[in-house]
Design a protein around this motif. Sequence first.
Motif, PDB file in Angstrom:
ATOM      1  N   ILE A 235     -10.241   1.633   4.505  1.00  0.00           N
ATOM      2  CA  ILE A 235      -9.331   2.723   4.139  1.00  0.00           C
ATOM      3  C   ILE A 235     -10.004   4.012   4.579  1.00  0.00           C
ATOM      4  O   ILE A 235     -11.109   4.326   4.142  1.00  0.00           O
ATOM      5  CB  ILE A 235      -9.034   2.765   2.637  1.00  0.00           C
TER       6      ILE A 235
ATOM      7  N   ALA B 227      -5.442   1.078  -4.413  1.00  0.00           N
ATOM      8  CA  ALA B 227      -5.503   0.451  -3.091  1.00  0.00           C
ATOM      9  C   ALA B 227      -6.676  -0.532  -3.022  1.00  0.00           C
ATOM     10  O   ALA B 227      -6.536  -1.657  -2.531  1.00  0.00           O
ATOM     11  CB  ALA B 227      -5.628   1.509  -2.002  1.00  0.00           C
TER      12      ALA B 227
ATOM     13  N   LEU C 108       0.830  -1.210   0.000  1.00  0.00           N
ATOM     14  CA  LEU C 108       0.000   0.000   0.000  1.00  0.00           C
ATOM     15  C   LEU C 108       0.868   1.264   0.000  1.00  0.00           C
ATOM     16  O   LEU C 108       0.493   2.290  -0.560  1.00  0.00           O
ATOM     17  CB  LEU C 108      -0.956   0.000   1.199  1.00  0.00           C
TER      18      LEU C 108
ATOM     19  N   GLU D 253       0.888   4.305  -2.759  1.00  0.00           N
ATOM     20  CA  GLU D 253       0.815   5.736  -2.458  1.00  0.00           C
ATOM     21  C   GLU D 253       1.996   6.537  -2.991  1.00  0.00           C
ATOM     22  O   GLU D 253       1.926   7.757  -3.066  1.00  0.00           O
ATOM     23  CB  GLU D 253       0.717   5.952  -0.935  1.00  0.00           C
TER      24      GLU D 253
END
Lengths: 287, 131
Positions: free
Chosen positions: A73, A123, A18, A22
């Motif tokens: 999330i 994600a 993850l 990002e």
Amino acid sequence: MNSNSLTNGDELSLSKALSVVESDRISARRLISSLPEKHSLVVGVTGSPGAGKSTLVDHLSLRFSESAKTAIIAIDPSSPFRGGSLLGDRIRMSRASRSGKVFIRSMASRGLVGGLSPGIYDAVDLLGRCGYGFVIVETVGVGQAETDIVNLSDLVVLVLAPGIGDDIQIMKAGIMEIGDIYVVNKMDMPGAEQLARRVKSILEFAGIEREIVMTGAVEGKNIDKLSDLITGKLNKLKKNGEIENSRKKRTEHAELNAALFAVREAATEGVKLEELIECLQKLREGE
Amino acid sequence: MKRIRILVAKPGLDGHDRGAKVVSMALRDAGMEVIYTGLRQSPSDIVNAALQEDADVIGLSILSGAHMRICERILELMKEKGIAEKPVVVGGIIPHGDAEKLKKKGIAEVFGPGTSLNHLEKRIREVAGDK
């Protein structure tokens, strides 16, 4: 990081992946496409700041985790000035976090103004391929127009709380249109009943048939009702095949989102807009 | 400059969170992404959060006097979970002697009373490997 550890449910590998999502889109896409395609049911939870989204998500994630692997999330805003952010959604998610059954990740919006964050589509894609059956996406606290969540989710829960203003606020275009389920949280506070009635009458007037659920997230009131309603609706979407449409929509918007970011990055790096347009035209003509 | 993600946590039972909040705001204004987890976190809550969030740095605010035991336990759990390489910094009421002991055990930095926010930001960038 290898794809086996990701599909085997190793949380550390997922967490690192993850971070790649990002920070480095190209590597992220490479990693994601190396995993077998699999989809989560994506539930978007949105609403104004302080309406009770995080607390509701805390409860809902635990319910969902009884039937499938569940991830959250939670997105909070980045500063438009220094780029920093205070990600505070975990504070309200102590039940889910302590249970050890839910994977929670905080993300900063990093300049995206639609209520989501730049890496969110990748994600969600990654979590699906890692075997998460449910992904709950909590948007930043929104105002009237941050409606991107509708493009990402299979189902949107709009969380309202008493004190948002009069009928006119509910009648405005934008956020008030996007709920598949409307929640009036803080049900014991004065004005909650009245808010629920107003929302109901305005939806009826607009010819929109939607469920309105009153909850007390802090006390855990009506959580089962809301959770059952969500899973019931998701099952229906799966049965009648509509889920395929929302997955298609998600893929389209993922590409759109990536394109927008590529253009923005190029622009901040000083590439002239005219040159960009010229390049794009050449690419098109070359097709 | 890298976008640093720092987890700010308050382990144990003391409820004095002003310090953690001031630090969180200062680091936010310094351009970092601060994951603030709130009061009364157990060592395993904190380590679990650091793992899921892939924080670059873990910041602990402790004013209860239990810093030795709490830090030992957190470092232990981090090893078990495979995230021992993440730097841990501690702020709060820590006697000088204990600060040295904590550093020997593997705490990257200890910030006592009177630490300036500029110094704090600078040191956190350093321990995060972003100089």
